[in-house]
Enzyme design. Structure first.
Site, PDB file in Angstrom:
ATOM      1  CE  LYS A  63      -3.075  -2.656   3.098  1.00 10.45           C
ATOM      2  NZ  LYS A  63      -3.506  -2.441   4.495  1.00 10.45           N
ATOM      3  N   GLY A  64       2.115   1.270   0.541  1.00  9.12           N
ATOM      4  CA  GLY A  64       2.917   2.251   0.856  1.00  9.12           C
ATOM      5  C   GLY A  64       2.858   3.404  -0.416  1.00  9.12           C
ATOM      6  CG  ASP A  82       6.692   2.613   0.781  1.00 13.68           C
ATOM      7  OD1 ASP A  82       7.422   1.633   0.209  1.00 13.68           O
ATOM      8  OD2 ASP A  82       5.865   2.387   1.744  1.00 13.68           O
ATOM      9  CG  ASP A 142      14.803  -1.010   5.037  1.00 12.90           C
ATOM     10  OD1 ASP A 142      16.127  -0.452   5.064  1.00 12.90           O
ATOM     11  OD2 ASP A 142      14.330  -1.542   5.905  1.00 12.90           O
ATOM     12  CE  LYS A 202      14.716   3.365   6.321  1.00  7.22           C
ATOM     13  NZ  LYS A 202      14.096   2.564   7.476  1.00  7.22           N
ATOM     14  CG  PHE A 206      10.243   3.107  10.869  1.00  7.98           C
ATOM     15  CD1 PHE A 206      10.598   1.803  10.332  1.00  7.98           C
ATOM     16  CD2 PHE A 206       9.098   3.495  11.197  1.00  7.98           C
ATOM     17  CE1 PHE A 206       9.565   1.253   9.677  1.00  7.98           C
ATOM     18  CE2 PHE A 206       8.069   2.683  10.587  1.00  7.98           C
ATOM     19  CZ  PHE A 206       8.362   1.498   9.648  1.00  7.98           C
ATOM     20  CB  ILE A 207      10.561   8.167   7.662  1.00  9.36           C
ATOM     21  CG1 ILE A 207      10.997   6.958   6.305  1.00  9.36           C
ATOM     22  CG2 ILE A 207      11.777   8.708   7.864  1.00  9.36           C
ATOM     23  CD1 ILE A 207      11.132   7.674   4.994  1.00  9.36           C
ATOM     24  CG  ASP A 235       2.830   1.010   7.383  1.00 12.19           C
ATOM     25  OD1 ASP A 235       3.602   0.745   6.650  1.00 12.19           O
ATOM     26  OD2 ASP A 235       2.161   0.021   7.891  1.00 12.19           O
ATOM     27  NE  ARG A 289      -0.704   1.972   5.004  1.00 13.50           N
ATOM     28  CZ  ARG A 289       0.326   1.277   4.684  1.00 13.50           C
ATOM     29  NH1 ARG A 289       1.319   2.017   3.900  1.00 13.50           N
ATOM     30  NH2 ARG A 289       0.499  -0.088   4.853  1.00 13.50           N
TER      31      ARG A 289
HETATM   32  P1  IMP Z   1      12.397  -3.886   1.770  1.00 14.80           P
HETATM   33  O1  IMP Z   1      11.721  -5.091   1.435  1.00 14.80           O
HETATM   34  O2  IMP Z   1      13.176  -4.188   3.163  1.00 14.80           O
HETATM   35  O3  IMP Z   1      13.273  -3.030   1.020  1.00 14.80           O
HETATM   36  O4  IMP Z   1      11.386  -3.206   2.531  1.00 14.80           O
HETATM   37  C1  IMP Z   1      10.446  -2.171   1.708  1.00 14.80           C
HETATM   38  C2  IMP Z   1       9.181  -2.121   2.521  1.00 14.80           C
HETATM   39  O5  IMP Z   1       9.535  -1.812   3.940  1.00 14.80           O
HETATM   40  C3  IMP Z   1       8.531  -0.783   2.257  1.00 14.80           C
HETATM   41  O6  IMP Z   1       7.695  -1.174   0.999  1.00 14.80           O
HETATM   42  C4  IMP Z   1       7.832  -0.202   3.549  1.00 14.80           C
HETATM   43  O7  IMP Z   1       6.628  -1.045   3.594  1.00 14.80           O
HETATM   44  C5  IMP Z   1       8.710  -0.882   4.721  1.00 14.80           C
HETATM   45  N1  IMP Z   1       9.455   0.094   5.224  1.00 14.80           N
HETATM   46  C6  IMP Z   1      11.049  -0.072   5.326  1.00 14.80           C
HETATM   47  N2  IMP Z   1      11.517   0.903   6.111  1.00 14.80           N
HETATM   48  C7  IMP Z   1      10.537   1.914   6.346  1.00 14.80           C
HETATM   49  C8  IMP Z   1      10.475   3.248   6.873  1.00 14.80           C
HETATM   50  O8  IMP Z   1      11.329   3.777   7.288  1.00 14.80           O
HETATM   51  N3  IMP Z   1       9.116   3.412   7.235  1.00 14.80           N
HETATM   52  C9  IMP Z   1       8.068   2.797   6.446  1.00 14.80           C
HETATM   53  N4  IMP Z   1       8.132   1.457   6.013  1.00 14.80           N
HETATM   54  C10 IMP Z   1       9.353   1.242   5.857  1.00 14.80           C
HETATM   55 MG    MG Z   2       4.949  -0.727   5.369  1.00 21.31          MG
END
Ligand code: IMP
Ligand code: MG
Length: 181
Positions: A44-45, A100, A103, A131, A152-153, A159, A165
């Site tokens: 949803k982000g 969104d 990470d 990030k 964490f943002i 969210d 959100r």
């Molecule tokens: P990844 O798979 O670890 O790259 O994470 C991606 C997902 O983690 C994003 O689509 C977000 O839903 C969540 N996420 C990672 N860091 C943050 C943050 O700082 N704030 C909010 N959601 C985050």
């Molecule tokens: Mg999320």
């Protein structure tokens, strides 16, 4: 308790975000040079980011959504679950995948791999936030609005436990807010 008091610091105002998104949209528009593009927004982000970004892109766009969740298996690997797949055919189309935030890189990398199997003409990725300190797999997004530090943002689609959100800005959550939910 006031919802806004859960935010420790505002990092990007609605105006900052709007200006940055206009720049990003211009870059995307130039790079695709009049080609048709299918925008795929990861729910949803990225729903707010996507809807603002696409209104600044003057190209013949189609929009689709994919909804995924990831579950940790042990400490490192994550298995991606597709809650809602695409409703259109991307075979032979230019695809721009939007999330969104990147990470660990797991989500974007795995979604890109899944979509690549459908033989798009090209596939690029676009994120509002990158990030770099969180990366666990090799993944570089083609378009990045902002690089952020190791915090964490929330807000503007992002969210914490499905909350925040709807904040119009992006900010850092207070530690007290993290523990009380
Ligand atoms: P990844 O798979 O670890 O790259 O994470 C991606 C997902 O983690 C994003 O689509 C977000 O839903 C969540 N996420 C990672 N860091 C943050 C943050 O700082 N704030 C909010 N959601 C985050
Ligand atoms: Mg999320």
């Amino acid at each position: 308790m006031n919802y806004l008091s859960d935010i420790k610091e505002i990092l990007y105002s609605p105006r900052d975000i709007d200006e940055r998104i206009q720049g990003l949209a211009k870059q995307i528009q130039t790079d695709y040079n009049g080609e048709d593009v299918v925008i795929i927004s990861i729910l949803k982000g990225s729903f707010i980011f996507t809807s603002d970004l696409i209104r600044y892109i003057n190209l013949r766009l189609a929009i689709d959504f994919i909804h995924v969740s990831s579950y940790r298996e042990g400490m490192t690997s994550k298995e991606l679950i597709i809650n809602k797949g695409l409703s259109s055919n991307i075979n032979n189309k230019h695809v721009l995948l939007i999330d969104d935030i990147i990470d660990t890189g797991n989500t974007l990398k795995q979604v890109k791999e899944i979509l690549t199997k459908e033989n798009p003409l090209s596939i690029k990725t676009c994120v509002l936030y990158n990030k770099p300190s969180g990366r666990k797999v090799e993944m570089v997004a083609d378009y990045v609005a902002y690089d952020v530090g190791n915090y964490f943002i929330v807000g503007y689609g992002l969210d914490y436990n499905e909350k925040y959100r709807n904040l119009p800005f992006v900010g850092i959550l207070r530690e007290e807010a993290i523990t009380k939910i």
